[in-house]
Design a protein around this motif. Structure first.
Motif, PDB file in Angstrom:
ATOM      1  N   LEU A 117       3.763   2.422  -8.531  1.00 39.61           N
ATOM      2  CA  LEU A 117       3.122   1.399  -9.348  1.00 39.61           C
ATOM      3  C   LEU A 117       2.496   2.008 -10.605  1.00 39.61           C
ATOM      4  O   LEU A 117       2.544   1.413 -11.685  1.00 39.61           O
ATOM      5  CB  LEU A 117       2.074   0.651  -8.523  1.00 39.61           C
ATOM      6  N   VAL A 152      -2.748  -4.102  -9.449  1.00 33.56           N
ATOM      7  CA  VAL A 152      -1.871  -3.204 -10.210  1.00 33.56           C
ATOM      8  C   VAL A 152      -2.099  -3.360 -11.703  1.00 33.56           C
ATOM      9  O   VAL A 152      -2.278  -2.376 -12.440  1.00 33.56           O
ATOM     10  CB  VAL A 152      -0.392  -3.479  -9.864  1.00 33.56           C
ATOM     11  N   GLU A 203       1.983   1.778  -3.495  1.00 32.45           N
ATOM     12  CA  GLU A 203       0.873   2.288  -4.296  1.00 32.45           C
ATOM     13  C   GLU A 203       0.670   3.782  -4.075  1.00 32.45           C
ATOM     14  O   GLU A 203       0.530   4.558  -5.027  1.00 32.45           O
ATOM     15  CB  GLU A 203      -0.398   1.530  -3.946  1.00 32.45           C
ATOM     16  N   LYS A 228       0.840  -1.203   0.000  1.00 29.93           N
ATOM     17  CA  LYS A 228       0.000   0.000   0.000  1.00 29.93           C
ATOM     18  C   LYS A 228       0.873   1.249   0.000  1.00 29.93           C
ATOM     19  O   LYS A 228       0.544   2.255  -0.652  1.00 29.93           O
ATOM     20  CB  LYS A 228      -0.928  -0.009   1.211  1.00 29.93           C
TER      21      LYS A 228
END
Length: 387
Positions: free
Chosen positions: A81, A121, A76, A73
């Motif tokens: 990503l 993703v 992200e 996370k």
């Protein structure tokens, strides 16, 4: 498992709190609701005392899983990503090359980010590419789901069942990878060959450029730097202390990482441990499984693949681990069991739900069932053929 609309009660709970996140997960996740109902039934009619339930959870596995989800996370939210996805888009020239790149990227990401996270993703990137081109998204997402299962078989952190079996086996990270390498490599190569045959070398034209992504460098490097210490601590059976350190650092650096963590998913895995181990302790269940002859490796292999088709490979691994110490056969079987039925792996369900195309379920099984037969043969040959 379609989401249940939130009621007015859930609408007023703050989504950034742990309590609010768990409440929303409870209202939206049918699997979580089912596990809670099973737990209630076992509490009423079972003989195990309530005080023994926490001991049924494999806490080292949960600690590593929580740490990995938190670090992912963090990656992200850092924008890394999305940045990586844009670079992949820029390298695509034909439909076949696009499919091979996305399928391979999904397989590779699954080895380090878990198969579920890899799909979170890759699938949005895929849908974005398909919106800008003439590529049909359903078939490509189906292949990515298969790639997530194939690639994740390689490492202990590739999927939850591997993580559980790795902790249970108490072997090193490298030993587990070495055992799984032949299966993961052959499955991935077979899938790439099928991808090359299925997708045509038609030119791929991107009609619009992707927006610029701003990287949050400090969060990115901290998240990356914490991966190795977490895995080393898990290898030394100190995952609990490592998790506390990871959560403390991320809470100080970026509290939104913990606020947006999928706590509901973690609760699902904890309930799986409790429910399946309580079920495994029932005399009727023990008598039925005893008739399967799981002490014979070939029967264990077939039984685990079959169970995965019905209840998914994570619950199958947890349930059957109570009856065997043969982690080598069980790890191969539940990895193979992720193919075939859409229920074989939670990754399959995640990919199909993100696609939001009912026809994709039929398409998935047209490819996944034959691939299950191929994977079953490959795994059996690797395990049982004379050297």
């Amino acid at each position: 498992m379609p989401p249940v609309p939130a009621t007015s009660t859930t609408a007023h709970l703050p989504s950034t709190t742990l309590l609010g996140t768990l409440w929303h997960a409870l209202c939206a996740d049918r699997l979580l609701q089912l596990l809670l109902l099973v737990l209630a039934a076992l509490a009423i009619w079972g003989s195990a005392p309530l005080a023994s339930y926490p001991a049924l959870v494999d806490w080292p596995t949960m600690a590593v899983l929580t740490g990995l989800l938190a670090l992912t996370k963090g990656l992200e939210l850092s924008g890394a990503l999305s940045w990586l996805g844009q670079r992949l888009v820029g390298a695509m020239a034909t439909e076949r090359r696009a499919a091979l790149l996305l399928v391979l990227a999904c397989a590779l990401l699954s080895t380090v980010l878990t198969n579920d996270v890899a799909l979170f993703v890759i699938v949005p990137l895929t849908l974005g590419v398909c919106r800008l081109t003439a590529m049909p998204p359903a078939r490509l997402v189906v292949f990515e789901a298969l790639a997530a299962n194939a690639g994740s078989a390689l490492t202990p952190i590739g999927n939850p069942q591997n993580l559980f079996l790795w902790q249970l086996s108490r072997v090193s990270f490298g030993q587990f990878v070495w055992h799984m390498l032949p299966l993961a490599a052959l499955l991935t190569l077979a899938l790439l060959a099928l991808t090359a045959l299925t997708f045509k070398p038609r030119p791929l034209t991107i009609s619009a450029g992707a927006p610029h992504v701003k990287l949050e460098h400090r969060l990115l490097w901290v998240a990356l730097a914490l991966y190795v210490p977490l895995l080393l601590a898990a290898d030394l059976h100190q995952a609990g202390w490592a998790l506390l350190a990871v959560l403390a650092i991320l809470a100080l650096l970026r509290p939104a990482v913990l606020a947006q963590l999928d706590w509901g998913l973690l609760l699902v895995f904890m309930l799986m441990f409790v429910d399946l181990r309580l079920l495994a302790g029932l005399p009727a269940v023990q008598a039925a499984i005893a008739q399967l002859g799981l002490g014979e490796p070939g029967r264990l292999y077939v039984a685990a693949i079959g169970a995965s088709q019905l209840i998914s490979n994570v619950p199958a691994a947890i349930a059957l681990a109570a009856y065997t110490n043969d982690w080598k056969v069980l790890s191969y079987a539940v990895s193979v069991g992720g193919f075939g039925s859409a229920l074989g792996s939670l990754a399959n369900l995640i990919a199909l739900r993100m696609l939001k195309d009912g026809r994709a379920w039929t398409l998935f099984h047209l490819y996944a069932v034959p691939f299950l037969l191929l994977a079953t043969g490959i795994g059996y040959a690797l395990l049982f053929s004379p050297a």
